[in-house]
Write an enzyme that holds these catalytic residues in place. Sequence first.
Site, mmCIF file in Angstrom:
data_model
loop_
_atom_site.group_PDB
_atom_site.id
_atom_site.type_symbol
_atom_site.label_atom_id
_atom_site.label_comp_id
_atom_site.label_asym_id
_atom_site.label_seq_id
_atom_site.Cartn_x
_atom_site.Cartn_y
_atom_site.Cartn_z
ATOM 1 C CB CYS A 43 45.304 -17.833 -2.855
ATOM 2 S SG CYS A 43 46.369 -16.387 -2.936
ATOM 3 C CB CYS A 48 44.792 -13.488 -4.320
ATOM 4 S SG CYS A 48 44.334 -14.745 -3.161
ATOM 5 C CE LYS A 51 41.380 -10.994 -7.008
ATOM 6 N NZ LYS A 51 40.473 -11.205 -5.861
ATOM 7 C CE1 TYR A 178 37.947 -11.149 -3.161
ATOM 8 C CE2 TYR A 178 36.147 -11.265 -1.584
ATOM 9 C CZ TYR A 178 37.185 -11.873 -2.249
ATOM 10 O OH TYR A 178 37.466 -13.193 -2.026
ATOM 11 C CD GLU A 182 39.617 -7.774 -6.215
ATOM 12 O OE1 GLU A 182 40.316 -7.382 -5.268
ATOM 13 O OE2 GLU A 182 39.389 -8.982 -6.435
ATOM 14 C CG HIS A 437 57.224 16.554 -0.397
ATOM 15 N ND1 HIS A 437 55.879 16.624 -0.689
ATOM 16 C CD2 HIS A 437 57.840 17.460 -1.198
ATOM 17 C CE1 HIS A 437 55.687 17.541 -1.614
ATOM 18 N NE2 HIS A 437 56.860 18.067 -1.941
ATOM 19 C CD GLU A 442 53.888 14.480 0.987
ATOM 20 O OE1 GLU A 442 54.432 15.233 1.822
ATOM 21 O OE2 GLU A 442 54.052 14.577 -0.240
#
Length: 448
Positions: A43, A48, A51, A178, A182, A437, A442
């Site tokens: 990682c 992660c 990356k 993934y 990515e 908002h 939302e």
Amino acid sequence: MSGFDYDLFVIGAGSGGVRAARISASHGARVAIAEEHRVGGTCVIRGCVPKKMLVYGSMFAEELSHAENYGWTIEGKSFDWAKLRDFVNADVDRLEGLYGKTLASHEVELFAERATITGPNSVKLASGREITAAHILIAVGGWPAMPAFSGVEHCISSNEVFHLETQPKSLMVVGGGYIAMEFAGVFNALGSEVTVINRSDCVLRGYDEQVVERMLHIAMGRGIVFRMNSEVASVEKQDDGSLLVDLGGTEKVKVDQVLVATGRSAKTAGLGLECVGIELGKGGAIPVDEYSRTNCPSIYAVGDVTDRVQLTPVAIREGHAFADTVFGKNPRTVDYENIPSAVFCQPPLAGVGLTEQEAKETHGKVKTYVAEFRPMKNLYSPHAERGLYKMVVDEVTEKILGIHMIGPEAPEILQIAAVALKAGLTKQAFDETVALHPSMAEELVLLK
């Protein structure tokens, strides 16, 4: 535990191993840890964290294109791959140092060398030193699995991509998971011509099909070429340094670089597990029980080296639970239900819980609520991309079974939505929540 050199010896200083070592030491255990590469594991060093930094760096290309419409004039803009690469790697160095300081502050002894198992309570370092421990924890993680086609040695994996001397003008990404999606997004955003080669007609297995379909539509609209049901037969290096990729038959494609991202395997080869009777599972993974114990009572395993969920936060929880169980007099297990996950493609997608198909298979009748919208920040973008939020609920109780989304900041939004799913809330709880908002989030409380 007297008679042993240590109460705990950890093999592998990644996220799971470091957490287990630190917490065990805080419980009073005498702990040592061995790491043959760099402290921090996949990682922090080659996964992660670096990356995600590449993703952030590449996203400026899109942001800068929006800036002019918002009144900004940016003259002489250009991109320097080496500068981004060096910045990312410098931060990796910084994080590695912090991990080392964490171990030192908890009086965990670090051996910067390979360790292999020689018995239920013993390990041998690459230097030849033999060490005994009451408990051994294996946390060596995974490693890129490279396919066996001719010329694969000319290709790179996700390990090497962070150290490329130059940015490839053309990049072929092999794989449909993934990691492949990515890096395809990163280099496409930076201006490389990207082609994705996938041996089936499905990418990102395990994610909701409708969300994946939207991702493909957006990616192709941004210029990424997908070659489904294709495989690399061979790769031949040319005199000019380029690579000639044979996709079978008479078709050959010339590219600057080939990135293989076809999966990862547990890094158990040569670890000595056979000498303690531990039989490996699929992909070399170590089978363990709910307390991370192998069939050898004194040896445990956590993280990507096991046959469970391969995610950094999961490895950390497993390492912590192991330490509390073995040294903290507080037996704990990890709950693997409703774990959120994300793919940092561009825009990113994220999901938690059951996909629509999975929900139908396990619950029978379900209802889905979908919102499609064009994010306000992309109003003047040349890409007419629409985000998609999806909620899957039980038809009778309206209990939320899954939430899936693609759009800017989707992982950030999904993290808090995952709490609602974990708490067992129904859609009514979302309906009764006042919308914030204007925001993309939302849309989750306005689903109809």
